[in-house]
Design an enzyme around this catalytic site. Structure first.
Site, PDB file in Angstrom:
ATOM      1  N   LYS A 152     -12.904 -61.367  13.257  1.00  0.00           N
ATOM      2  CA  LYS A 152     -13.642 -59.973  13.980  1.00  0.00           C
ATOM      3  C   LYS A 152     -14.949 -60.185  13.697  1.00  0.00           C
ATOM      4  O   LYS A 152     -15.648 -60.846  12.796  1.00  0.00           O
ATOM      5  CB  LYS A 152     -13.137 -58.803  13.373  1.00  0.00           C
ATOM      6  CG  LYS A 152     -11.552 -58.205  13.075  1.00  0.00           C
ATOM      7  CD  LYS A 152     -11.268 -58.031  14.740  1.00  0.00           C
ATOM      8  CE  LYS A 152      -9.502 -57.614  14.322  1.00  0.00           C
ATOM      9  NZ  LYS A 152      -9.207 -57.370  15.863  1.00  0.00           N
ATOM     10  N   LYS A 178      -5.974 -65.820  12.213  1.00  0.00           N
ATOM     11  CA  LYS A 178      -5.661 -66.076  13.573  1.00  0.00           C
ATOM     12  C   LYS A 178      -6.973 -65.781  14.471  1.00  0.00           C
ATOM     13  O   LYS A 178      -7.825 -64.901  14.213  1.00  0.00           O
ATOM     14  CB  LYS A 178      -4.427 -65.453  14.222  1.00  0.00           C
ATOM     15  CG  LYS A 178      -4.689 -63.717  14.174  1.00  0.00           C
ATOM     16  CD  LYS A 178      -3.495 -62.865  14.543  1.00  0.00           C
ATOM     17  CE  LYS A 178      -3.374 -62.797  16.061  1.00  0.00           C
ATOM     18  NZ  LYS A 178      -4.338 -61.890  16.425  1.00  0.00           N
ATOM     19  N   ASP A 180      -8.386 -63.464  17.876  1.00  0.00           N
ATOM     20  CA  ASP A 180      -7.786 -62.435  18.385  1.00  0.00           C
ATOM     21  C   ASP A 180      -7.259 -62.611  19.787  1.00  0.00           C
ATOM     22  O   ASP A 180      -7.482 -63.730  20.256  1.00  0.00           O
ATOM     23  CB  ASP A 180      -9.078 -61.471  18.637  1.00  0.00           C
ATOM     24  CG  ASP A 180      -8.582 -59.843  18.007  1.00  0.00           C
ATOM     25  OD1 ASP A 180      -9.486 -59.241  17.455  1.00  0.00           O
ATOM     26  OD2 ASP A 180      -7.530 -59.511  18.176  1.00  0.00           O
ATOM     27  N   GLU A 181      -6.574 -61.328  20.297  1.00  0.00           N
ATOM     28  CA  GLU A 181      -5.714 -61.739  21.420  1.00  0.00           C
ATOM     29  C   GLU A 181      -6.715 -61.961  22.716  1.00  0.00           C
ATOM     30  O   GLU A 181      -6.035 -62.791  23.618  1.00  0.00           O
ATOM     31  CB  GLU A 181      -4.892 -60.753  21.908  1.00  0.00           C
ATOM     32  CG  GLU A 181      -5.399 -59.321  22.263  1.00  0.00           C
ATOM     33  CD  GLU A 181      -6.160 -58.458  21.099  1.00  0.00           C
ATOM     34  OE1 GLU A 181      -5.838 -58.914  19.917  1.00  0.00           O
ATOM     35  OE2 GLU A 181      -6.688 -57.433  21.274  1.00  0.00           O
ATOM     36  N   HIS A 268       1.651 -63.022  20.053  1.00  0.00           N
ATOM     37  CA  HIS A 268       1.027 -61.758  20.225  1.00  0.00           C
ATOM     38  C   HIS A 268       1.597 -61.001  21.475  1.00  0.00           C
ATOM     39  O   HIS A 268       1.775 -61.583  22.636  1.00  0.00           O
ATOM     40  CB  HIS A 268      -0.564 -61.929  20.381  1.00  0.00           C
ATOM     41  CG  HIS A 268      -1.310 -60.685  19.939  1.00  0.00           C
ATOM     42  ND1 HIS A 268      -1.397 -59.708  21.038  1.00  0.00           N
ATOM     43  CD2 HIS A 268      -1.861 -60.209  19.081  1.00  0.00           C
ATOM     44  CE1 HIS A 268      -2.315 -58.681  20.499  1.00  0.00           C
ATOM     45  NE2 HIS A 268      -2.454 -59.002  19.227  1.00  0.00           N
ATOM     46  N   LYS A 309      -2.474 -48.316  13.052  1.00  0.00           N
ATOM     47  CA  LYS A 309      -3.140 -47.406  14.240  1.00  0.00           C
ATOM     48  C   LYS A 309      -2.305 -47.816  15.594  1.00  0.00           C
ATOM     49  O   LYS A 309      -2.476 -46.835  16.522  1.00  0.00           O
ATOM     50  CB  LYS A 309      -4.344 -48.315  14.517  1.00  0.00           C
ATOM     51  CG  LYS A 309      -4.434 -49.636  15.445  1.00  0.00           C
ATOM     52  CD  LYS A 309      -5.675 -50.419  15.476  1.00  0.00           C
ATOM     53  CE  LYS A 309      -5.649 -51.442  16.179  1.00  0.00           C
ATOM     54  NZ  LYS A 309      -7.104 -52.297  16.326  1.00  0.00           N
TER      55      LYS A 309
HETATM   56  C1  CAP Z   1      -5.482 -55.781  14.857  1.00  0.00           C
HETATM   57  C2  CAP Z   1      -5.565 -56.489  16.173  1.00  0.00           C
HETATM   58  C3  CAP Z   1      -4.300 -56.894  16.845  1.00  0.00           C
HETATM   59  C4  CAP Z   1      -3.398 -55.624  16.861  1.00  0.00           C
HETATM   60  C5  CAP Z   1      -2.130 -55.852  17.842  1.00  0.00           C
HETATM   61  C6  CAP Z   1      -6.145 -55.662  17.056  1.00  0.00           C
HETATM   62  O1  CAP Z   1      -6.882 -55.752  14.334  1.00  0.00           O
HETATM   63  O2  CAP Z   1      -6.214 -57.684  16.025  1.00  0.00           O
HETATM   64  O3  CAP Z   1      -4.342 -57.492  17.985  1.00  0.00           O
HETATM   65  O4  CAP Z   1      -2.787 -55.175  15.565  1.00  0.00           O
HETATM   66  O5  CAP Z   1      -1.508 -54.766  17.802  1.00  0.00           O
HETATM   67  O6  CAP Z   1      -7.052 -56.588  18.070  1.00  0.00           O
HETATM   68  O7  CAP Z   1      -6.158 -54.590  17.167  1.00  0.00           O
HETATM   69  P1  CAP Z   1      -7.144 -54.484  13.193  1.00  0.00           P
HETATM   70  P2  CAP Z   1       0.318 -54.917  17.640  1.00  0.00           P
HETATM   71  O8  CAP Z   1      -6.270 -55.023  12.087  1.00  0.00           O
HETATM   72  O9  CAP Z   1      -8.419 -54.488  13.168  1.00  0.00           O
HETATM   73  O10 CAP Z   1      -6.624 -53.442  13.645  1.00  0.00           O
HETATM   74  O11 CAP Z   1       0.186 -55.859  16.317  1.00  0.00           O
HETATM   75  O12 CAP Z   1       0.868 -53.580  17.378  1.00  0.00           O
HETATM   76  O13 CAP Z   1       0.697 -55.594  18.792  1.00  0.00           O
HETATM   77 MG    MG Z   2      -6.223 -58.283  17.946  1.00  0.00          MG
END
Ligand code: CAP
Ligand code: MG
Length: 423
Positions: A152, A178, A180-181, A268, A309
Site C-alpha cells: 500500500k 502481494k 494490489d489488485e 484475487h 471490512k
Molecule cells: C485488502 C485488499 C484486498 C481486499 C480484497 C484491498 O487491503 O488489498 O484487495 O481484501 O477483498 O485492496 O482492499 P486491506 P477480498 O487489508 O488494507 O483492507 O479478499 O474480500 O476479495
Molecule cells: Mg487489494
C-alpha cells in the site's frame, strides 16, 4: 413454451453422470413450476416457444430435469446430463447454466447457489498444480497460517519504493507480499522492473531472516501479455503469480493454468461482489470458488467471515472454505455435495480490513489452514511496516501457543501498540 417438453419430474434421482445445480428461483407473476420450465429450457435445448426443428432425439438425450422444488425457500434443483457440456470448457458450462437465464422476464430474481460437477467434468480439468500440501512444502510452513501483506498505497509507488516496502514486510516477519489488485504495469511502476527489484529484495530478506519469503506479482493483463509476464516472473526466480480471476475471465485462467509454468496461482476475486453480493440474485461466491478450484487456483480470496471490512457471512465463508480445502463434501441444507476426485485443494485467503487484533477471532472462525493478509493492518501500524509485520507475526504466534494477545503483548511491544491503536 413448448408444452410437449415436460422438464419437471419430482421423482427423478440424479445419476453420477449428471451435473446438478441448485438455484434460488423467484418467479415473476407466474408459478414457480412455470418459471422452472423456462429456466430448464433456456439453460439447455429450448426457447420461449415451440419450434418446428425440435426432434425427439434431442429432447430425449439432452433435456434437463427439475427434480426438487421447495416453494418455501424457493430453492430448486436441476439435473443436467453431462452430454450438454463440453469437457474442460468452463465458459461453455457457465454460458449454459449461468447465462441467459439471469435475464429472463419470467423470474424476478434468480441466484445460482451451488453446482455439483460429475466425475467426467471434474476429471477434464487440471485443478491446482500445488494445492495446500504443495504450498506448505514450498513455504516450509507446516501448521500456522501464512501471513502476508499487500503493498500500500494500492498503486503509486515506483519500483524501488515498492521493493523497499516488500523488504520491510518480509524482514518484519511476514511470509507473503502481494501486489494490489489494481497494480499491473503503470507509467510510475513498470511490471518488469518491479518484479526484478522486488525479487532481489526477497532474496536479501531470505538471507537476513533465514525464512522462505514469497512475492506474488499481479500478472493480470491481456492473455498473451499475461503469459509473458508470468514467464518473466519464472525467469527471475519467482515462485508465485497473482491474477484477478473475474476481470481476467475464466478462459484466460484456464490458459494460464494449462501453461503449466510451475508457479503457484494466487486468485484475487476483485469484481466478485457485482454478482455475489445480492442474496436473491446472481451467483454465489461458493460457485465461483468451486470453478476457480476446478480450473486450478492454488490460493483464493474467500472473505474474512465478517471479521474484516468486506461482506460475506461467517457460515458462507466456512462453507466455501470446506468446499475448496477438502477432497469430498456432503450436501447440506444450502449446498450440494461434491466429490473432487483427484483435484488438489485450494488454500483459502482471508483479507480485507484485517489488523493484528483480529487474528484470534479470524482463526477461531476459519482455522489455521489459511493465508491471512493485512494491508492497512500492516502499513497502518504507528511504528510503520516492519513493526506492523512484527505485530502480525506476534499475534499469530500467540494464537498458535494459545496465549491471550494481551498477555503475549506484555513482551511484544509491536503487538501491544497495534492492540491499542486499533481498539
Ligand atoms: C485488502 C485488499 C484486498 C481486499 C480484497 C484491498 O487491503 O488489498 O484487495 O481484501 O477483498 O485492496 O482492499 P486491506 P477480498 O487489508 O488494507 O483492507 O479478499 O474480500 O476479495
Ligand atoms: Mg487489494
Amino acid at each position: 413454451m413448448d408444452k410437449t417438453l415436460d422438464y419437471i419430474d419430482l421423482k427423478y434421482a440424479p445419476t453420477k453422470n449428471d451435473l446438478v445445480v441448485l438455484y434460488r428461483v423467484e418467479p415473476n407473476k407466474i408459478s414457480i413450476e412455470t418459471a422452472c420450465e423456462h429456466l430448464a429450457a433456456e439453460s439447455s435445448i429450448g426457447t420461449w416457444t415451440k419450434i418446428s426443428t425440435m426432434n425427439p432425439r434431442v429432447a430425449k438425450k439432452l433435456k434437463p430435469t427439475v427434480f426438487s422444488i421447495d416453494k418455501k425457500t424457493k430453492m430448486v434443483k436441476l439435473a443436467y446430463t453431462k452430454d450438454l457440456f463440453e469437457n474442460a470448457n468452463m465458459p461453455e458450462i457457465l454460458s449454459s447454466i449461468a447465462g441467459n437465464i439471469f435475464g429472463m422476464s419470467v423470474v424476478k430474481n434468480l441466484r445460482l447457489v451451488d453446482i455439483s460437477f460429475p466425475k467426467s467434468i471434474v476429471d477434464s480439468f487440471p485443478g491446482p498444480a500445488f494445492g495446500i500440501e504443495g504450498i506448505r512444502k514450498l513455504t516450509r510452513i507446516k501448521e500456522r497460517p501464512l501471513v502476508g501483506t499487500i503493498i500500500k498505497p494500492k498503486v503509486g509507488l515506483n519500483e524501488k519504493e515498492h521493493a523497499q516496502v516488500a523488504y520491510n514486510a518480509w524482514v518484519g516477519g511476514l511470509d507473503v507480499v502481494k501486489d494490489d489488485e489494481n497494480l499491473t504495469s503503470m507509467s510510475f511502476n513498470n511490471f518488469d522492473l518491479r518484479v526484478k527489484e522486488t525479487l532481489r529484495a526477497r532474496d536479501i530478506a531470505e538471507r537476513k531472516t533465514g525464512e522462505k519469503k514469497i512475492y506474488m506479482p499481479n500478472v493480470t493483463a491481456e492473455t498473451t501479455e499475461m503469459l509473458r509476464r508470468a514467464n518473466l516472473v519464472k525467469k527471475h526466480g519467482g515462485e508465485y503469480i497473482m491474477v484477478d480471476i473475474l476481470t481476467l475471465g475464466w478462459s484466460a485462467l484456464q490458459t494460464l493454468r494449462n501453461a503449466n509454468l510451475g508457479l503457484v496461482i494466487h486468485a484475487h476475486r476483485a469484481m466478485h461482489a457485482a454478482v455475489t453480493r445480492n442474496p436473491k440474485h446472481g451467483i454465489s461466491m461458493l460457485v465461483l470458488a468451486k470453478v476457480a478450484r476446478l480450473i486450478g487456483a492454488d490460493q483464493l480470496h474467500i472473505g474474512t467471515a465478517q471479521v474484516g471490512k468486506m461482506t460475506g457471512g461467517k457460515d458462507e465463508v466456512v462453507d466455501i472454505e470446506n468446499a475448496i480445502e477438502n477432497s469430498k463434501t456432503q450436501a447440506t441444507e444450502n449446498t450440494l455435495g461434491q466429490d473432487w476426485q483427484n483435484i488438489k485443494t485450494t488454500l483459502a485467503v482471508a483479507s480485507g480490513g484485517l489488523h493484528p487484533g483480529h487474528i484470534p477471532k479470524l482463526l477461531s472462525k476459519m482455522g489455521t489452514n489459511i493465508v491471512a493478509q493485512f494491508g492497512g493492518g500492516c502499513h497502518g501500524h504507528p511504528g510503520g511496516t516492519i513493526a506492523g509485520a512484527k505485530a502480525i507475526r506476534q499475534a499469530t504466534d500467540a494464537y498458535m501457543k494459545k496465549i491471550p494477545p494481551k498477555t503475549y503483548a506484555k513482551t511484544a511491544p509491536e503487538l501491544k501498540c497495534a492492540l491499542e491503536h486499533w481498539k
